[in-house]
Design a protein around this motif. Structure first.
Motif, PDB file in Angstrom:
ATOM      1  N   GLU A 158     -12.659  27.164   1.646  1.00 41.13           N
ATOM      2  CA  GLU A 158     -11.550  27.826   0.780  1.00 41.13           C
ATOM      3  C   GLU A 158     -11.185  28.918   1.213  1.00 41.13           C
ATOM      4  N   HIS A 159      -9.901  29.583   1.156  1.00 41.28           N
ATOM      5  CA  HIS A 159      -9.470  30.651   1.908  1.00 41.28           C
ATOM      6  C   HIS A 159     -10.586  31.936   1.570  1.00 41.28           C
ATOM      7  N   GLY A 160     -11.004  32.158   2.776  1.00 37.76           N
ATOM      8  CA  GLY A 160     -11.767  33.411   2.834  1.00 37.76           C
ATOM      9  C   GLY A 160     -13.297  33.291   2.481  1.00 37.76           C
ATOM     10  N   GLY A 161     -13.542  31.709   2.111  1.00 36.24           N
ATOM     11  CA  GLY A 161     -14.925  31.513   1.704  1.00 36.24           C
ATOM     12  C   GLY A 161     -15.421  30.204   2.396  1.00 36.24           C
ATOM     13  N   GLU A 162     -16.341  29.585   1.651  1.00 34.46           N
ATOM     14  CA  GLU A 162     -16.954  28.363   2.284  1.00 34.46           C
ATOM     15  C   GLU A 162     -16.243  27.257   1.194  1.00 34.46           C
ATOM     16  N   ALA A 163     -16.561  26.062   1.878  1.00 33.05           N
ATOM     17  CA  ALA A 163     -16.271  24.622   1.176  1.00 33.05           C
ATOM     18  C   ALA A 163     -16.845  24.745  -0.189  1.00 33.05           C
ATOM     19  N   PRO A 164     -16.119  24.345  -1.291  1.00 33.69           N
ATOM     20  CA  PRO A 164     -16.476  24.108  -2.649  1.00 33.69           C
ATOM     21  C   PRO A 164     -17.736  23.229  -2.865  1.00 33.69           C
ATOM     22  N   GLY A 165     -18.877  23.812  -3.372  1.00 32.39           N
ATOM     23  CA  GLY A 165     -19.877  23.172  -3.697  1.00 32.39           C
ATOM     24  C   GLY A 165     -21.023  23.235  -2.644  1.00 32.39           C
ATOM     25  N   LEU A 166     -20.692  24.123  -1.758  1.00 40.91           N
ATOM     26  CA  LEU A 166     -21.610  24.191  -0.563  1.00 40.91           C
ATOM     27  C   LEU A 166     -22.880  24.867  -0.760  1.00 40.91           C
ATOM     28  N   ALA A 167     -22.502  26.049  -1.484  1.00 38.21           N
ATOM     29  CA  ALA A 167     -23.780  27.061  -2.030  1.00 38.21           C
ATOM     30  C   ALA A 167     -24.731  26.222  -2.545  1.00 38.21           C
ATOM     31  N   LEU A 168     -24.290  25.177  -3.814  1.00 39.16           N
ATOM     32  CA  LEU A 168     -25.145  24.424  -4.385  1.00 39.16           C
ATOM     33  C   LEU A 168     -26.155  23.495  -3.602  1.00 39.16           C
ATOM     34  N   CYS A 169     -25.376  22.881  -2.373  1.00 38.20           N
ATOM     35  CA  CYS A 169     -25.722  22.122  -1.521  1.00 38.20           C
ATOM     36  C   CYS A 169     -26.875  22.717  -0.906  1.00 38.20           C
ATOM     37  N   ARG A 170     -26.623  23.906  -0.458  1.00 40.89           N
ATOM     38  CA  ARG A 170     -27.734  24.851   0.248  1.00 40.89           C
ATOM     39  C   ARG A 170     -28.829  24.844  -0.489  1.00 40.89           C
ATOM     40  N   ALA A 171     -28.799  25.389  -1.601  1.00 44.59           N
ATOM     41  CA  ALA A 171     -30.172  25.486  -2.378  1.00 44.59           C
ATOM     42  C   ALA A 171     -30.785  24.397  -2.533  1.00 44.59           C
ATOM     43  N   HIS A 172     -30.210  23.423  -2.819  1.00 36.32           N
ATOM     44  CA  HIS A 172     -30.795  21.770  -2.956  1.00 36.32           C
ATOM     45  C   HIS A 172     -31.241  21.485  -1.653  1.00 36.32           C
ATOM     46  N   GLY A 173     -30.775  21.829  -0.399  1.00 33.15           N
ATOM     47  CA  GLY A 173     -31.067  21.459   0.899  1.00 33.15           C
ATOM     48  C   GLY A 173     -32.567  22.037   1.243  1.00 33.15           C
ATOM     49  N   GLN A 174     -32.369  23.308   0.786  1.00 37.62           N
ATOM     50  CA  GLN A 174     -33.586  24.073   0.925  1.00 37.62           C
ATOM     51  C   GLN A 174     -34.923  23.841   0.117  1.00 37.62           C
ATOM     52  N   HIS A 175     -34.534  23.470  -1.010  1.00 39.51           N
ATOM     53  CA  HIS A 175     -35.653  22.980  -2.081  1.00 39.51           C
ATOM     54  C   HIS A 175     -36.297  21.499  -1.285  1.00 39.51           C
ATOM     55  N   LEU A 176     -35.306  20.742  -0.750  1.00 35.80           N
ATOM     56  CA  LEU A 176     -35.750  19.462  -0.370  1.00 35.80           C
ATOM     57  C   LEU A 176     -36.834  19.616   0.865  1.00 35.80           C
ATOM     58  N   HIS A 177     -36.099  20.527   1.773  1.00 32.78           N
ATOM     59  CA  HIS A 177     -36.908  21.085   2.827  1.00 32.78           C
ATOM     60  C   HIS A 177     -38.195  21.658   2.632  1.00 32.78           C
ATOM     61  N   ASP A 178     -38.371  22.514   1.645  1.00 34.63           N
ATOM     62  CA  ASP A 178     -39.547  23.156   1.221  1.00 34.63           C
ATOM     63  C   ASP A 178     -40.597  21.815   1.041  1.00 34.63           C
ATOM     64  N   ALA A 179     -40.112  21.054   0.128  1.00 35.84           N
ATOM     65  CA  ALA A 179     -41.066  19.997  -0.256  1.00 35.84           C
ATOM     66  C   ALA A 179     -41.388  19.073   0.849  1.00 35.84           C
ATOM     67  N   MET A 180     -40.924  19.034   2.021  1.00 41.52           N
ATOM     68  CA  MET A 180     -41.214  18.214   3.023  1.00 41.52           C
ATOM     69  C   MET A 180     -42.864  18.581   3.651  1.00 41.52           C
ATOM     70  N   LEU A 181     -43.001  17.271   4.089  1.00 48.72           N
ATOM     71  CA  LEU A 181     -44.559  17.788   4.858  1.00 48.72           C
ATOM     72  C   LEU A 181     -44.041  18.473   6.470  1.00 48.72           C
ATOM     73  N   PRO A 182     -45.066  18.995   7.035  1.00 47.28           N
ATOM     74  CA  PRO A 182     -44.549  19.920   8.219  1.00 47.28           C
ATOM     75  C   PRO A 182     -43.952  18.866   9.250  1.00 47.28           C
ATOM     76  N   ALA A 183     -44.333  17.756   9.535  1.00 46.58           N
ATOM     77  CA  ALA A 183     -43.755  16.999  10.621  1.00 46.58           C
ATOM     78  C   ALA A 183     -42.254  16.720  10.156  1.00 46.58           C
ATOM     79  N   ALA A 184     -41.898  16.332   8.975  1.00 45.84           N
ATOM     80  CA  ALA A 184     -40.612  15.935   8.594  1.00 45.84           C
ATOM     81  C   ALA A 184     -39.900  17.381   8.617  1.00 45.84           C
ATOM     82  N   ARG A 185     -40.338  18.567   8.304  1.00 40.85           N
ATOM     83  CA  ARG A 185     -39.664  19.731   8.195  1.00 40.85           C
ATOM     84  C   ARG A 185     -39.213  20.222   9.705  1.00 40.85           C
TER      85      ARG A 185
END
Ligand SMILES: C[S@@+](CC[C@H](N)C(=O)[O-])C[C@H]1O[C@@H](n2cnc3c(N)ncnc32)[C@H](O)[C@@H]1O
Length: 311
Positions: A158-185
């Motif tokens: 979006e103008h001067g910002g990031e794609a809509p919904g990306l912030a939420l996906c980023r938070a969710h992606g971090q959450h999934l990553h934190d929940a992974m085993l070290p090898a998967a991470r």
């Protein structure tokens, strides 16, 4: 080509799935986002999928008046006619074994049952990404389509910002990553997971999942709704009065879901092929809860402002 020094086989999928454990992110150079090859670029896999025989010879991708790409009939299509079938590039149906190979315990409620499809999708993604890296990105054609995820639609910033919904996906992606085993991470970054979630949000279609009885024999079958990312189908834009519908189902364990696209009514040569993103399996072509579509999918319904075309 990146090579994987040490490849560890995970005990899942009959030992087919590999995860580059020790070599970590360096062995993922071919698909790592920082290499620039993951996001946005047209992949050899997409080219392969677009080659002759794709789209059942019934339609081709082209620029849509709605913006971006769409699917267009290359010949006249009759009601009920099958346009094409395809296997999902990625889906959310993962066995307990796969989930537990990727995520640390305890898994969130619903992850194993499949009612939280994102966990299964992410687990399958990590394993496919790792297998692709282990093969030096020269993956066999069966899994080659996985690389086509790079080509899936993402909304522009979006103008001067990031794609809509990306912030939420980023938070969710971090959450999934934190929940992974070290090898998967080590095999995937939170940033790539965020991108996967973004792609899923805008491109995934529902698939029917029928699971056979578990070892306790408590239920003969369980039915649930999963998610699938289909390379050819993802090019179909939404209409509240679609001229096509799809039916998607997860079949055998160890295989991705399969979907088939059908014409609802006569479609003229050159006409854009639309599905409904709501009630996509409704063969009548009647719209569902139309007003919900725009915010959820960040799109403009083509019926607006001509509301009268939506029953
Ligand atoms: C599954 S993709 C469809 C293919 C996409 N047009 C492309 O270029 O890859 C979904 C995205 O297409 C766009 N789209 C689909 N239907 C649309 C419509 N009726 N009006 C406007 N944009 C639409 C939206 O950006 C939506 O997020």
């Amino acid at each position: 080509m990146p090579t994987c020094g040490r490849v560890r086989t995970l005990c899942c999928g009959g030992g087919q799935a590999v995860l580059c454990a020790a070599a970590g992110a360096s062995c993922l150079a071919g698909t790592h986002p920082r290499s620039g090859s993951w996001r946005g670029s047209s992949s050899a896999c997409s080219q392969q999928l677009r080659s002759s025989g794709a789209f059942g010879g019934s339609c081709v991708p082209g620029p849509s008046r709605l913006g971006g790409r769409g699917l267009f009939a290359v010949r006249q299509l009759s009601p009920g006619q099958r346009l094409f079938s395809e296997q999902a590039v990625l889906d959310s149906v993962a066995s307990d074994e796969v989930l537990r190979a990727v995520f640390s315990e305890p898994l969130p409620p619903g992850a194993v049952s499949g009612s939280e499809p994102i966990w299964g999708l992410a687990a399958n993604f990590v394993l496919a990404l790792s297998a692709s890296a282990a093969a030096g990105d020269q993956v066999p054609s069966e899994s080659c389509s996985f690389g086509a995820l790079r080509d899936f639609h993402r909304p522009p910033q979006e103008h001067g910002g990031e794609a809509p919904g990306l912030a939420l996906c980023r938070a969710h992606g971090q959450h999934l990553h934190d929940a992974m085993l070290p090898a998967a991470r080590a095999a995937v970054t939170a940033e790539v997971l965020a991108d996967l979630l973004h792609v899923t949000r805008l491109n995934a279609h529902n698939v029917r999942v029928v699971r056979q009885a578990d070892s306790t024999g408590e239920s003969a079958q369980t039915r649930e709704m999963g998610l699938g990312l289909f390379f050819q189908l993802h090019l179909a834009n939404h209409s509240c009065v679609p001229n096509a519908y799809f039916s998607a189902r997860h079949g055998a364990e160890g295989h991705m879901s399969v979907m088939t696209l059908f014409a609802i009514r006569p479609v003229a040569e050159g006409e854009e092929v639309h599905i409904s993103y709501i009630g996509a399996q409704d063969r009548t072509g009647r719209a569902g809860a139309r007003p919900a579509i725009a915010p959820g999918f960040s799109l403009l319904c083509p019926c607006v402002p001509a509301f009268s075309c939506c029953p």
